[in-house]
Write a protein that holds these residues in place. Structure first.
Motif, PDB file in Angstrom:
ATOM      1  N   MET A  42       0.813  -1.214   0.000  1.00 48.54           N
ATOM      2  CA  MET A  42       0.000   0.000   0.000  1.00 48.54           C
ATOM      3  C   MET A  42       0.845   1.262   0.000  1.00 48.54           C
ATOM      4  SD  MET A  42      -2.639  -1.433   2.887  1.00 48.54           S
ATOM      5  CE  MET A  42      -3.562   0.088   3.024  1.00 48.54           C
ATOM      6  N   ARG A  43       2.140   1.138   0.227  1.00 49.12           N
ATOM      7  CA  ARG A  43       2.981   2.327   0.380  1.00 49.12           C
ATOM      8  C   ARG A  43       3.100   3.178  -0.879  1.00 49.12           C
ATOM      9  NH1 ARG A  43       5.777  -0.556   4.657  1.00 49.12           N
ATOM     10  NH2 ARG A  43       5.158   0.555   6.547  1.00 49.12           N
ATOM     11  N   PRO A  44       3.002   2.616  -2.104  1.00 46.62           N
ATOM     12  CA  PRO A  44       3.005   3.512  -3.268  1.00 46.62           C
ATOM     13  C   PRO A  44       1.836   4.488  -3.264  1.00 46.62           C
ATOM     14  CG  PRO A  44       3.522   1.275  -3.940  1.00 46.62           C
ATOM     15  CD  PRO A  44       3.075   1.198  -2.519  1.00 46.62           C
ATOM     16  N   PHE A  45       0.745   4.159  -2.540  1.00 47.90           N
ATOM     17  CA  PHE A  45      -0.440   5.024  -2.485  1.00 47.90           C
ATOM     18  C   PHE A  45      -0.491   5.838  -1.202  1.00 47.90           C
ATOM     19  CE2 PHE A  45      -1.498   1.010  -4.694  1.00 47.90           C
ATOM     20  CZ  PHE A  45      -1.638   1.513  -5.977  1.00 47.90           C
ATOM     21  N   ILE A  46       0.066   5.282  -0.107  1.00 47.15           N
ATOM     22  CA  ILE A  46       0.090   5.978   1.186  1.00 47.15           C
ATOM     23  C   ILE A  46       1.518   5.892   1.688  1.00 47.15           C
ATOM     24  CG2 ILE A  46      -1.047   6.240   3.418  1.00 47.15           C
ATOM     25  CD1 ILE A  46      -3.225   4.363   2.442  1.00 47.15           C
ATOM     26  N   SER A  47       2.358   6.838   1.279  1.00 52.80           N
ATOM     27  CA  SER A  47       3.796   6.717   1.467  1.00 52.80           C
ATOM     28  C   SER A  47       4.226   6.809   2.920  1.00 52.80           C
ATOM     29  CB  SER A  47       4.519   7.789   0.643  1.00 52.80           C
ATOM     30  OG  SER A  47       4.098   9.082   1.047  1.00 52.80           O
ATOM     31  N   ASN A  48       3.429   7.462   3.780  1.00 52.57           N
ATOM     32  CA  ASN A  48       3.861   7.692   5.157  1.00 52.57           C
ATOM     33  C   ASN A  48       3.210   6.735   6.150  1.00 52.57           C
ATOM     34  OD1 ASN A  48       1.318   8.752   4.878  1.00 52.57           O
ATOM     35  ND2 ASN A  48       1.726  10.632   6.015  1.00 52.57           N
ATOM     36  N   LEU A  49       2.768   5.560   5.704  1.00 53.48           N
ATOM     37  CA  LEU A  49       2.200   4.575   6.613  1.00 53.48           C
ATOM     38  C   LEU A  49       3.228   4.195   7.673  1.00 53.48           C
ATOM     39  CD1 LEU A  49       0.183   1.942   4.542  1.00 53.48           C
ATOM     40  CD2 LEU A  49      -0.636   3.292   6.463  1.00 53.48           C
ATOM     41  N   PRO A  50       2.901   4.326   8.956  1.00 53.08           N
ATOM     42  CA  PRO A  50       3.903   4.053   9.983  1.00 53.08           C
ATOM     43  C   PRO A  50       3.934   2.603  10.459  1.00 53.08           C
ATOM     44  CG  PRO A  50       1.968   5.009  10.989  1.00 53.08           C
ATOM     45  CD  PRO A  50       1.683   4.941   9.510  1.00 53.08           C
ATOM     46  N   ARG A  62     -16.587   0.527   9.709  1.00 52.56           N
ATOM     47  CA  ARG A  62     -16.388   1.300   8.483  1.00 52.56           C
ATOM     48  C   ARG A  62     -15.272   2.310   8.691  1.00 52.56           C
ATOM     49  NH1 ARG A  62     -17.950   6.368   8.900  1.00 52.56           N
ATOM     50  NH2 ARG A  62     -19.495   6.956  10.482  1.00 52.56           N
ATOM     51  N   ALA A  63     -14.613   2.641   7.588  1.00 48.68           N
ATOM     52  CA  ALA A  63     -13.528   3.629   7.632  1.00 48.68           C
ATOM     53  C   ALA A  63     -13.483   4.357   6.294  1.00 48.68           C
ATOM     54  CB  ALA A  63     -12.191   2.950   7.911  1.00 48.68           C
ATOM     55  N   ASP A  64     -13.606   5.674   6.341  1.00 52.17           N
ATOM     56  CA  ASP A  64     -13.492   6.523   5.153  1.00 52.17           C
ATOM     57  C   ASP A  64     -12.235   7.371   5.303  1.00 52.17           C
ATOM     58  OD1 ASP A  64     -15.974   5.467   4.674  1.00 52.17           O
ATOM     59  OD2 ASP A  64     -17.074   7.320   5.048  1.00 52.17           O
ATOM     60  N   ALA A  65     -11.443   7.436   4.246  1.00 52.87           N
ATOM     61  CA  ALA A  65     -10.178   8.174   4.330  1.00 52.87           C
ATOM     62  C   ALA A  65      -9.949   8.975   3.066  1.00 52.87           C
ATOM     63  CB  ALA A  65      -9.013   7.215   4.548  1.00 52.87           C
ATOM     64  N   ASN A  66      -9.549  10.228   3.247  1.00 58.25           N
ATOM     65  CA  ASN A  66      -9.092  11.084   2.158  1.00 58.25           C
ATOM     66  C   ASN A  66      -7.758  11.660   2.618  1.00 58.25           C
ATOM     67  OD1 ASN A  66      -8.525  13.190   0.395  1.00 58.25           O
ATOM     68  ND2 ASN A  66     -10.675  13.703   0.082  1.00 58.25           N
ATOM     69  N   TRP A  67      -6.665  11.096   2.099  1.00 56.83           N
ATOM     70  CA  TRP A  67      -5.346  11.488   2.599  1.00 56.83           C
ATOM     71  C   TRP A  67      -4.640  12.488   1.707  1.00 56.83           C
ATOM     72  CZ3 TRP A  67      -6.820   6.698   0.934  1.00 56.83           C
ATOM     73  CH2 TRP A  67      -6.185   6.182  -0.199  1.00 56.83           C
ATOM     74  N   ALA A  82      -3.820  -3.980  19.305  1.00 53.75           N
ATOM     75  CA  ALA A  82      -2.436  -3.912  19.771  1.00 53.75           C
ATOM     76  C   ALA A  82      -2.076  -2.453  20.017  1.00 53.75           C
ATOM     77  CB  ALA A  82      -1.505  -4.533  18.741  1.00 53.75           C
ATOM     78  N   LEU A  83      -1.873  -2.086  21.269  1.00 53.50           N
ATOM     79  CA  LEU A  83      -1.642  -0.686  21.594  1.00 53.50           C
ATOM     80  C   LEU A  83      -0.295  -0.193  21.089  1.00 53.50           C
ATOM     81  CD1 LEU A  83      -3.156  -0.673  25.183  1.00 53.50           C
ATOM     82  CD2 LEU A  83      -4.186   0.178  23.078  1.00 53.50           C
ATOM     83  N   ALA A  84       0.670  -1.092  20.910  1.00 53.77           N
ATOM     84  CA  ALA A  84       1.952  -0.677  20.333  1.00 53.77           C
ATOM     85  C   ALA A  84       1.788  -0.230  18.889  1.00 53.77           C
ATOM     86  CB  ALA A  84       2.962  -1.821  20.418  1.00 53.77           C
ATOM     87  N   THR A  85       0.804  -0.795  18.183  1.00 56.35           N
ATOM     88  CA  THR A  85       0.512  -0.341  16.819  1.00 56.35           C
ATOM     89  C   THR A  85      -0.044   1.078  16.852  1.00 56.35           C
ATOM     90  OG1 THR A  85       0.062  -2.608  16.110  1.00 56.35           O
ATOM     91  CG2 THR A  85      -0.783  -0.841  14.723  1.00 56.35           C
ATOM     92  N   VAL A  86      -0.961   1.346  17.773  1.00 56.96           N
ATOM     93  CA  VAL A  86      -1.476   2.710  17.953  1.00 56.96           C
ATOM     94  C   VAL A  86      -0.326   3.663  18.278  1.00 56.96           C
ATOM     95  CG1 VAL A  86      -3.052   4.169  19.275  1.00 56.96           C
ATOM     96  CG2 VAL A  86      -3.683   1.803  18.746  1.00 56.96           C
ATOM     97  N   GLY A  87       0.628   3.188  19.052  1.00 60.44           N
ATOM     98  CA  GLY A  87       1.762   4.014  19.437  1.00 60.44           C
ATOM     99  C   GLY A  87       2.622   4.452  18.273  1.00 60.44           C
TER     100      GLY A  87
END
Length: 204
Positions: free
Chosen positions: A34-42, A82-87, A103-108
């Motif tokens: 997914m990173r080519p579309f959302i480059s800053n995914l952490p 459901r999740a709607d996103a416009n990045w 997983a709270l470490a993922t939220v972190g």
């Protein structure tokens, strides 16, 4: 890593790939794909489950209903809702999900330095831009470590994350959620406003 995705629905390719009511089976989908579309995914890992998607990565907007598990180095999370996103530009997000496990470490990963760990379950509702996100999060902490209900506004886009929130705790053990926190059994309400993740920058 390997991705395996099945799709059933409408897809167009004019002006970039776009979908309408596209039913996806993920078994799995690599987050890295997914990173080519959302480059800053952490986050890293894979997504497993199913989703129905409308939108266009090229136009930086997607709306989805989902029942998806995220398996990452930071733990396993399961999202139903459901999740709607416009990045594009300042971005806008509208999320309403039930989380049988989180997983709270993922939220972190959204707030590096917060020291989040452990797991929880409950509901997450969030709406707005990353720089002004209105959130209502109600979670039970795994291992009989109490619960926390947080309502407030957050700036997750700034280098120093900002927040203005109220949290209500019931029999809450901070050690189960935050690394280096003491073991507690806290019942009460905390109101906090500040920036960063150190006590010196917060008002409570």
């Amino acid at each position: 890593g390997r991705s395996h995705v099945t799709a059933n629905g409408r897809v167009t390719v004019a002006d970039g790939i776009a979908a309408r009511g596209l039913r996806l089976g993920l078994s799995p989908l690599q987050v890295a794909a997914m990173r080519p579309f959302i480059s800053n995914l952490p986050v890293d890992g894979v997504l497993v489950g199913r989703a129905t998607v409308t939108g266009s990565p090229a136009r930086e907007q997607v709306a989805a209903t989902l029942d998806v598990e995220h398996r990452a180095s930071t733990g396993v999370s399961h999202f139903v809702g459901r999740a709607d996103a416009n990045w594009g530009g300042r971005g806008f997000f509208d999320v309403n999900v039930r989380v049988p496990t989180l997983a709270l470490a993922t939220v972190g990963k959204l707030a590096p330095g917060s020291g989040l760990h452990g797991s929880a379950s409950g509901t997450i509702v969030a709406r707005g831009r990353l720089a002004d996100l209105n959130a209502n999060v109600n979670l039970a902490i795994a291992g009989d470590n109490g619960s926390v209900h947080t309502r407030g506004r957050f700036d997750l886009a700034a280098a120093r994350k900002r927040y203005d929130f109220t949290s209500t705790f019931t029999d809450f053990n901070a050690d189960a959620v935050i690394a280096r926190a003491p073991e507690t059994r806290l019942t009460g309400t905390v109101i906090a406003r500040g920036a960063g993740t150190t006590a010196a920058t917060a008002n409570a």
